[in-house]
Design an enzyme around this catalytic site. Sequence first.
Site, mmCIF file in Angstrom:
data_model
loop_
_atom_site.group_PDB
_atom_site.id
_atom_site.type_symbol
_atom_site.label_atom_id
_atom_site.label_comp_id
_atom_site.label_asym_id
_atom_site.label_seq_id
_atom_site.Cartn_x
_atom_site.Cartn_y
_atom_site.Cartn_z
ATOM 1 C CB CYS A 66 -0.931 -0.007 1.204
ATOM 2 S SG CYS A 66 -0.111 -0.603 2.699
ATOM 3 C CG HIS A 129 -1.268 3.837 4.209
ATOM 4 N ND1 HIS A 129 -1.002 2.570 3.753
ATOM 5 C CD2 HIS A 129 -1.494 3.684 5.528
ATOM 6 C CE1 HIS A 129 -1.081 1.701 4.742
ATOM 7 N NE2 HIS A 129 -1.381 2.353 5.833
#
Length: 510
Positions: A66, A129
Site C-alpha cells: 500500500c 498512508h
Amino acid sequence: PLCLCWALGLGPAAAAAPNILLLLMDDMGWGDLGAFGEPSKETPNLDQMAAEGMLFLDFYTANPLCSPSRAALLTGRLPVRNGFYTTNAHARNAYTPQDIVGGIQDSELLLPELLKKAGYINKIIGKWHLGHRPQFHPLKHGFDEWFGSPNCHFGPYDNREHPNIPVYRDWEMIGRYYEDFKIDLKTGEANLTQLYLQEALDFISKQQASQQPFFLYWAIDATHAPVYASKQFLGTSQRGLYGDAVREIDDSIGRILRHLQQLGISEDTFVFFTSDNGAALISAPNQGGSNGPFLCGKQTTFEGGMREPAIAWWPGHIPAGGVSHQLGNVMDLFTTSLSLAGLQPPSDRQIDGIDLLPVILQGKLIDRPIFYYRGNEMMAVRVGLYKAHYWTWSNSWEEYGKGTDFCPGQSVSGVTTHTQEEHTHLPLLFHLGRDPGEKFPLSFDSEEYQQAMERISGIVQQHKDNLVPGEPQLNVCDKAVMNWSPPGCEKLGKCLKVPESDPQKCSWPH
C-alpha cells in the site's frame, strides 16, 4: 474540441484543462471485475466504464504494498527513489503503520502541489498512508481538502497500548474508527463507503458550480481486510463479504460517473480506475479478492502482486471499447495528469512515470520496461512480453510456518521460494504471453532465452547505473508517534496520553 487540439499536437493548453478523478482501490485484484473475466459478473458499472473507455490489461503498481505504491502514484517516482522503502533487511515490504516515524519528505513534489500551478482544487477522500505525523499531513503536500484517515482501518484498539485510528476532515480529526466511525467485525457492516461516496458527489458539485478544475483522489479501502460493506449490500454477492464490498464500490463508481454526466462535465473529466497492489491472498477467500490467472498476490513481485485492473474513461475523447496492451504503471498517472493540465513534470529529478495520453487518445504503444521492487531490491523486470526474475521470494519458512502464505494453492517449484533466491547471473525468464501464470521458466540454453536476456540485461544495467536511492523513510518505529493526540483531539475530548519516546528499528518480516 479537445480531441482536435491533441491531434494537432497543441496539447491541453489549447483547451480548458480537464478535471482529473483517480479512483484508487485497496488490495483489489486483476481478477475482481467482470470486464477482466470475473465469473459472477457483479461489477456492471465498472464493466460499463470499460466498455465506454479503455481497458489496460498490462497495468502495474510500483510496489506490491500500500504505502510505497501510493507514494509512487503521487510522486511519479519509484519508492526506492522517493524514500518509501526500508534498509533494515534485504528486500522487505515496509509500509506506514501508526508507529512509523517517517513519511513523505518535503523534498518530494506531489501531484496536487504541481496541479495547483494550473489552478486545480485538490481533494483526497479515504486513505492517505504517506505518514501521519503533522509534517506529513496531506494539506501540507498540495491537497486543499481531506476526508479520511492517515492509516489502515485496523482495530479496535484499547487506546492504552494502541490508539484507535483517527478520521480527519481537513486539518483536524473528527473521530476515530470503531468509536465514532463504526466497523462491525462480526458482520462486516460499516457505512464508510457511503460516506466516501457522498464526499465525492458533494465535492464534484461544488467544483462544477465554481467552474474551477479539480483533482479528486478517491482512495477508499473497503476491500482491504477487515473488509466491510454497508447494510444494503451485505449478503448480496456470490463472493461473500469481499464481493459485497466490491458490489458497493461498483455501485458508488456508477453513481459518481452518472453524477458527472448529469452535471454535463463528463467530457471535461478524465477518470482513471486502478488498485494499489494485487489482491491479498493471505485474506482470501472471505476477506480477499482474485488475481485471475496470475501467480501469488499482494506482498510478492509475481504478477498477482503487481498487475492491476485499470480503466481509463473520458467520454468524447477516449474511443469506446478500447483495449490496450501498453505496459502501464501507477506512476504514469502522475505524468499523464500533469500533461492533461498542460504542465511539464519536474526536470530536477528522475521521474519514472510516462505520459499515457498518446496511448489513450491515439492507440500508440510506448516501449518501456516495468521494474518490480520489493523494499531496496529490484526483484524482476518486464520488457515486452518477457519477465526476468533476478530474485525470487514469497516469504520466509518461519512466517510460512505461522500460517502466512502469499501464494496459497500456487506453489511453483523453484519459483515461489521460501528462502531469498538470487538469480542475478542466470535470471529466471518467463514469456507472459504464453505463460501469464509464471509456471514455465524458459530453458537457459535456448536461443530465445539468450536473445531476450541480451536486451533485458542492458536495460537493467542502465537502470542500476542511474539509480540514486532516496533516504529510507521506513526504518524507524516509535510508539510515541502513534495517533495519541492528533490535531483536533482537544475539541473532541479524545486526546490520549503520549508515552515516552523510544525509537527502534522497525521489524519487517516479509
